[in-house]
Scaffold this active site. Structure first.
Site, PDB file in Angstrom:
ATOM      1  CD  GLU A   1     102.566  83.561  -4.230  1.00 34.19           C
ATOM      2  OE1 GLU A   1     103.680  83.181  -4.655  1.00 34.19           O
ATOM      3  OE2 GLU A   1     101.477  83.237  -4.759  1.00 34.19           O
TER       4      GLU A   1
ATOM      5  CD  GLU B   1     100.976  78.539  -3.043  1.00 31.09           C
ATOM      6  OE1 GLU B   1     100.749  79.728  -3.300  1.00 31.09           O
ATOM      7  OE2 GLU B   1     101.319  78.149  -1.911  1.00 31.09           O
TER       8      GLU B   1
HETATM    9  N1  T1G Z   1      90.227  78.488  -6.205  1.00 30.65           N
HETATM   10  C1  T1G Z   1      88.992  78.128  -6.629  1.00 30.65           C
HETATM   11  N2  T1G Z   1      87.995  77.660  -5.806  1.00 30.65           N
HETATM   12  C2  T1G Z   1      88.288  77.579  -4.511  1.00 30.65           C
HETATM   13  C3  T1G Z   1      89.567  77.923  -3.982  1.00 30.65           C
HETATM   14  C4  T1G Z   1      90.554  78.418  -4.904  1.00 30.65           C
HETATM   15  N3  T1G Z   1      91.769  78.789  -4.498  1.00 30.65           N
HETATM   16  N4  T1G Z   1      89.544  77.709  -2.647  1.00 30.65           N
HETATM   17  C5  T1G Z   1      88.305  77.255  -2.358  1.00 30.65           C
HETATM   18  N5  T1G Z   1      87.555  77.164  -3.453  1.00 30.65           N
HETATM   19  C6  T1G Z   1      86.142  76.745  -3.528  1.00 30.65           C
HETATM   20  C7  T1G Z   1      85.898  75.311  -3.074  1.00 30.65           C
HETATM   21  O1  T1G Z   1      86.082  74.404  -4.111  1.00 30.65           O
HETATM   22  C8  T1G Z   1      84.445  75.367  -2.625  1.00 30.65           C
HETATM   23  O2  T1G Z   1      83.650  75.323  -3.777  1.00 30.65           O
HETATM   24  C9  T1G Z   1      84.334  76.766  -2.035  1.00 30.65           C
HETATM   25  O3  T1G Z   1      85.421  77.534  -2.598  1.00 30.65           O
HETATM   26  C10 T1G Z   1      84.466  76.801  -0.534  1.00 30.65           C
HETATM   27  O4  T1G Z   1      85.653  76.137  -0.189  1.00 30.65           O
HETATM   28  C11 T1G Z   1     100.053  81.511  -7.698  1.00 30.65           C
HETATM   29  C12 T1G Z   1      99.506  78.779  -7.390  1.00 30.65           C
HETATM   30  C13 T1G Z   1      90.037  78.826   1.821  1.00 30.65           C
HETATM   31  C14 T1G Z   1      90.488  77.411   3.777  1.00 30.65           C
HETATM   32  O5  T1G Z   1      95.213  76.045  -1.747  1.00 30.65           O
HETATM   33  O6  T1G Z   1      92.053  75.725   1.637  1.00 30.65           O
HETATM   34  O7  T1G Z   1      97.521  80.390  -4.989  1.00 30.65           O
HETATM   35  O8  T1G Z   1      82.470  73.225  -3.329  1.00 30.65           O
HETATM   36  O9  T1G Z   1      84.555  74.234   1.041  1.00 30.65           O
HETATM   37  O10 T1G Z   1      86.063  74.908   4.325  1.00 30.65           O
HETATM   38  O11 T1G Z   1     101.078  80.904  -5.732  1.00 30.65           O
HETATM   39  O12 T1G Z   1      88.865  76.415   0.610  1.00 30.65           O
HETATM   40  O13 T1G Z   1      81.434  75.393  -2.733  1.00 30.65           O
HETATM   41  O14 T1G Z   1      81.758  74.759  -5.146  1.00 30.65           O
HETATM   42  O15 T1G Z   1      87.042  74.569   1.143  1.00 30.65           O
HETATM   43  O16 T1G Z   1      85.585  77.412   4.373  1.00 30.65           O
HETATM   44  C15 T1G Z   1      96.368  78.151  -3.010  1.00 30.65           C
HETATM   45  C16 T1G Z   1      92.472  76.395  -1.044  1.00 30.65           C
HETATM   46  C17 T1G Z   1      95.883  78.131  -4.425  1.00 30.65           C
HETATM   47  C18 T1G Z   1      93.550  77.313  -0.655  1.00 30.65           C
HETATM   48  C19 T1G Z   1      88.135  77.741   2.930  1.00 30.65           C
HETATM   49  N6  T1G Z   1      95.233  78.224  -2.124  1.00 30.65           N
HETATM   50  N7  T1G Z   1      91.252  76.599  -0.300  1.00 30.65           N
HETATM   51  O17 T1G Z   1      87.741  76.527   3.457  1.00 30.65           O
HETATM   52  O18 T1G Z   1      85.482  76.227   2.256  1.00 30.65           O
HETATM   53  S1  T1G Z   1      97.249  77.937  -5.537  1.00 30.65           S
HETATM   54  C20 T1G Z   1      94.736  77.132  -1.560  1.00 30.65           C
HETATM   55  C21 T1G Z   1      91.142  76.209   0.996  1.00 30.65           C
HETATM   56  C22 T1G Z   1      97.995  79.479  -5.554  1.00 30.65           C
HETATM   57  C23 T1G Z   1      99.832  80.967  -6.331  1.00 30.65           C
HETATM   58  C24 T1G Z   1      99.304  79.582  -6.264  1.00 30.65           C
HETATM   59  C25 T1G Z   1      89.795  76.362   1.626  1.00 30.65           C
HETATM   60  C26 T1G Z   1      89.649  77.620   2.521  1.00 30.65           C
HETATM   61  P1  T1G Z   1      82.254  74.641  -3.739  1.00 30.65           P
HETATM   62  P2  T1G Z   1      85.705  75.168   1.087  1.00 30.65           P
HETATM   63  P3  T1G Z   1      86.156  76.262   3.703  1.00 30.65           P
END
Ligand code: T1G
Ligand code: NAD
Length: 712
Positions: free
Chosen positions: A115, A135
């Site tokens: 976004e 999301e």
């Molecule tokens: N927020 C907080 N922590 C996050 C995070 C996030 N968005 N994404 C990952 N982490 C943490 C995760 O818990 C882990 O922590 C570490 O980062 C490494 O992640 C307004 C509402 C990016 C593809 O859904 O898909 O935006 O265990 O082990 O395999 O519209 O993380 O080390 O303590 O998964 O390399 C939308 C979620 C949010 C993406 C990387 N975004 N993340 O994968 O590492 S909602 C997502 C992923 C939003 C807006 C809306 C994957 C990754 P720890 P990992 P990875």
């Protein structure tokens, strides 16, 4: 890879700016994934306002430090009081910039991260970048303009596909769709971004707002796409809340002016945020990442493994071999005799033939994979393997004989694993000279598909062997859960108990078909009787017979399943079980003869049947699951309640939007669950014994999440 700054200043202000000629380089540096926490949002807002006010700045380039551009909003902030500025305002401010803003993307640009890029006026990405709006996987929708800017850039059809699937779109496809403007020639994100910004300045390219995108111009096509998505969501995701809101938001993109529709998007986003499904899905997101954090993996380095051995080429052996081959590993399989190893090889080939037939693999691709498969009937073939997984008959003597062979032929340091479902792994380990190298790797059928892998930790195993098992899980893209040794480990042990509760409900008056319907309505793809027909009733029957000698005679035992198995009705594989499967269909039809057997058994047991509402069926079914889940945590068979949740979401079809049985219990309230168990215990005090852990937590006013937190 854009260099990470590491000072505490970076933590305080994870957004840094630097003037590169006339271009203001804005770097988001918020490890591990540059999530858009409040400090990042404030930093971005300040950077854009600073750029607008600085005459030296002609353009702005936004990049992410580390492995990703921006992976979205900070999920840990959800459920907490919102802090200003909201991400919507940040994206609007970027879009309103008087200087052209370029986003240079590498790694993940997901959710709020995309976004932000859509708020920018131009987007360039390196080939390996992944863009998406996932999301929906968190029970949410893109809440910072994603449901409005995306359809205006790529059209309603592509936008709905991206937002409803939550899939990660490769950069090349994103270019075709119009989500980005340029595919970088090299992987040097910063250099490519700066060059592109220079080029735009040279071309006097000014700000270009995504909100002005015209991809919705063909209203009829857009409306048709929205109607199709609506019907699809109605049919396939009727249990889920946010997909319906997503379709409504894209409808608003078609019908309303941008700012008005943006307000609606915010409204829908808040409704999703308040839905219990959001809490369940976010719990599942973090839980499946926490399960890999186990004491052994922290205490020891995994042993290296390059070559995998598999004993047995049946249902599980073949699936495990495919999982290893799919991960790029060479596999050696050993079977009892020539006929069996040919069958084992054929079971493996069958999977790839299926992919070739569907056009998802070429014949050359299959040949390349099978070239890494070696079949033998001689255990000496295992002398060079680093890790062996045994998947032979579920018989302790057969398994001990196999482990004696492995002990004889395998090199020192080889990891010796068993895929047993129920047998005592401590006994298997104690039967050989190197018990410290024995571990349980309990795959689920089909092993090349099912994500769950129970890593069973026997008493004598060394920490580096457990660490190796977790490393293997990562390599095979499995979701590992650490389990202690007991009958059925975490999953099958709890399954046995709620399966009994289902049998009690049936004998007391609920038809097996009503029970299955109630469980499907709860969110499962199938009910327990359908699952039994799929897996084969003969497996459960063999287990019941094996346990008959040690079963507590005072315990209630429902014999309906035995009556059905005695007739050879094992389910889909015999065209009838609990259901009828005419001409081999996979959808069962209720069978009046089964209902007659149930009635006869009620009479034999002297039971007057009574009616059960769906709500009461689920209360008993879930109470049994939760109570045994608490026992499993209490006995440290599972380290944390979240391990039970991940086991059931990834291995037993538990509806992900409820987070898992223990998360569900927290949602209902442990005091209510305990009250139900005490109520049911009046009918059957032997079966319904409240777990000491459940009683303790209720007395202390705590919940299962408090234990997850305490363990992290
Ligand atoms: N927020 C907080 N922590 C996050 C995070 C996030 N968005 N994404 C990952 N982490 C943490 C995760 O818990 C882990 O922590 C570490 O980062 C490494 O992640 C307004 C509402 C990016 C593809 O859904 O898909 O935006 O265990 O082990 O395999 O519209 O993380 O080390 O303590 O998964 O390399 C939308 C979620 C949010 C993406 C990387 N975004 N993340 O994968 O590492 S909602 C997502 C992923 C939003 C807006 C809306 C994957 C990754 P720890 P990992 P990875
Ligand atoms: P299966 O009967 O399909 O296959 C077992 C294979 O082991 C046969 O091909 C047999 O020839 C081979 N075998 C037997 N003795 C052998 C020996 N001494 N040396 C080499 N090969 C030998 O059984 P399955 O369903 O694949 O189950 C295998 C194991 O996996 C069992 O312990 C079972 O409990 C466990 N398991 C099964 C499932 C499932 O859903 N089927 C799920 C998880 C775990």
């Amino acid at each position: 890879m854009v260099q990470e700054a590491t000072s505490s200043a970076a933590e305080a202000n994870p957004v840094s700016t630097e003037l590169r000629g006339k271009i203001l380089l804005v770097t988001v540096d918020n490890p591990p994934v540059n999530a858009l926490g409040v400090a990042v949002r404030r930093g971005l807002m300040a950077a854009i306002e600073g750029a607008d006010a600085n005459p030296a700045v002609a353009a702005v380039l936004i990049v992410g430090a580390g492995r990703n551009f921006i992976a979205g909003a900070d999920i840990r902030e959800f459920g907490l009081p919102p802090q200003q500025p909201l991400l919507t305002e940040v994206c609007n401010r970027i879009e309103a910039s008087r200087k052209p803003v370029i986003a240079a993307i590498h790694g993940a640009a997901l959710g709020g991260g995309l976004e932000v890029a859509l708020g920018a006026h131009y987007r360039i990405a390196v080939a390996s970048a992944k863009l998406g709006l996932p999301e929906v996987a968190l029970g949410l929708l893109p809440g910072a303009g994603g449901t409005q800017r995306t359809p205006r850039l790529v059209g309603a059809k592509a936008a709905l596909d991206i937002i409803l699937s939550g899939r990660h779109v490769p950069a090349a496809e994103a270019l075709k769709l119009g989500l980005i403007d340029r595919l970088a020639k090299s992987d040097d994100t910063l250099a490519e971004g700066l060059a592109y910004a220079q080029e735009l300045l040279a071309a006097n390219a000014g700000p270009r707002r995504s909100r002005d995108g015209t991809a919705l111009a063909d209203r009829a096509a857009a409306q048709a796409a929205i109607d199709a998505a609506k019907a699809d969501v109605q049919k396939k995701q009727r249990n889920l809340f946010s997909p319906h809101k997503i379709v409504e938001a894209v409808q608003a993109a078609l019908d309303k002016p941008f700012d008005e529709a943006l307000k609606l998007e915010r409204q829908f986003f808040m409704q999703c945020l308040d839905s219990p499904q959001r809490a369940g899905l976010i719990h599942a997101f973090f839980a499946e990442r926490e399960v890999a954090k186990v004491p052994e993996a922290a205490a020891a380095q995994p042993r290296p493994f390059k070559h995998i051995g598999v004993v047995g080429g049946g249902t599980m052996g073949a699936g495990i071999a495919v999982a290893a081959l799919d991960a790029g590993l060479p596999v050696t399989m050993v079977e009892r005799d020539e006929a069996s190893i040919n069958r084992g090889r054929a079971n493996v080939e069958k999977v790839y033939d299926g992919l070739v037939a569907k056009g998802r693999m070429t014949a050359e691709g299959k040949a390349a994979v099978m070239a890494r498969f070696n079949g033998s009937t001689d255990y000496a073939a295992f002398q060079d393997v680093d890790l062996v997984i045994e998947a032979v008959f579920e018989d302790i003597d057969v398994k001990k004989a196999v482990f004696a062979e492995l002990d004889r032929v395998c090199k020192p340091g080889a990891v010796l694993a068993t895929n047993t479902s129920y047998l005592d792994i401590d006994a298997i380990a104690a039967s050989i000279s190197r018990p410290q190298d024995v571990v349980g790797l309990h795959f689920f059928s089909p092993a090349n598909i099912m994500k769950l892998l129970e890593i069973v930790v026997p008493a004598q195993v060394s920490a580096d062997v457990v660490a190796t098992a977790f490393e293997l899980a990562k390599k095979l893209k499995k979701t590992p859960v650490r389990a202690g040794v007991c009958d059925g480990f975490i999953g099958n042990r709890i399954l046995a108990v709620y399966r009994q509760a289902a049998d009690h409900l049936m004998e007391d008056g609920a038809s097996p078909y009503d029970i299955d319907a109630a469980v499907r309505e709860f969110g499962y793809p199938m009910g327990p009787f359908q699952v039994s027909d799929l897996a084969g009733g003969d497996i459960g029957w063999a287990t019941r017979k094996r346990k008959a000698a040690t079963r507590n005679p005072a315990a209630r035992y429902v014999q309906v399943a035995d009556r059905i198995c005695e007739r050879g009705w094992f389910g889909q594989k015999t065209q009838r079980g609990w259901y009828l499967y005419p001409e081999g269909s996979r959808t069962g039809q209720p069978d009046p003869e089964v209902l007659a057997i149930v009635d006869a058994e009620r009479q034999r047991a002297g039971i007057t049947p009574r009616r059960f509402s769906n709500e009461e069926i689920i209360r008993r079914y879930m109470a049994a699951m939760i109570n045994e889940g608490a026992n499993v945590v209490h006995e440290r068979i599972a380290l944390r309640p979240l391990d039970v949740d991940v086991t059931f979401v990834h291995g037993y079809g538990f509806p992900r939007f409820r987070g898992g049985p223990m998360k569900y219990a927290d949602t209902v309230g442990l005091d209510k669950v305990l009250a139900d168990i005490r109520e049911f215990a009046k009918e059957d005090p032997l079966f319904w014994q409240p777990s000491p852990l459940l009683v303790k937590l209720v007395e202390e006013g705590k919940n299962f999440e408090s234990l997850n937190k305490a363990a992290s």
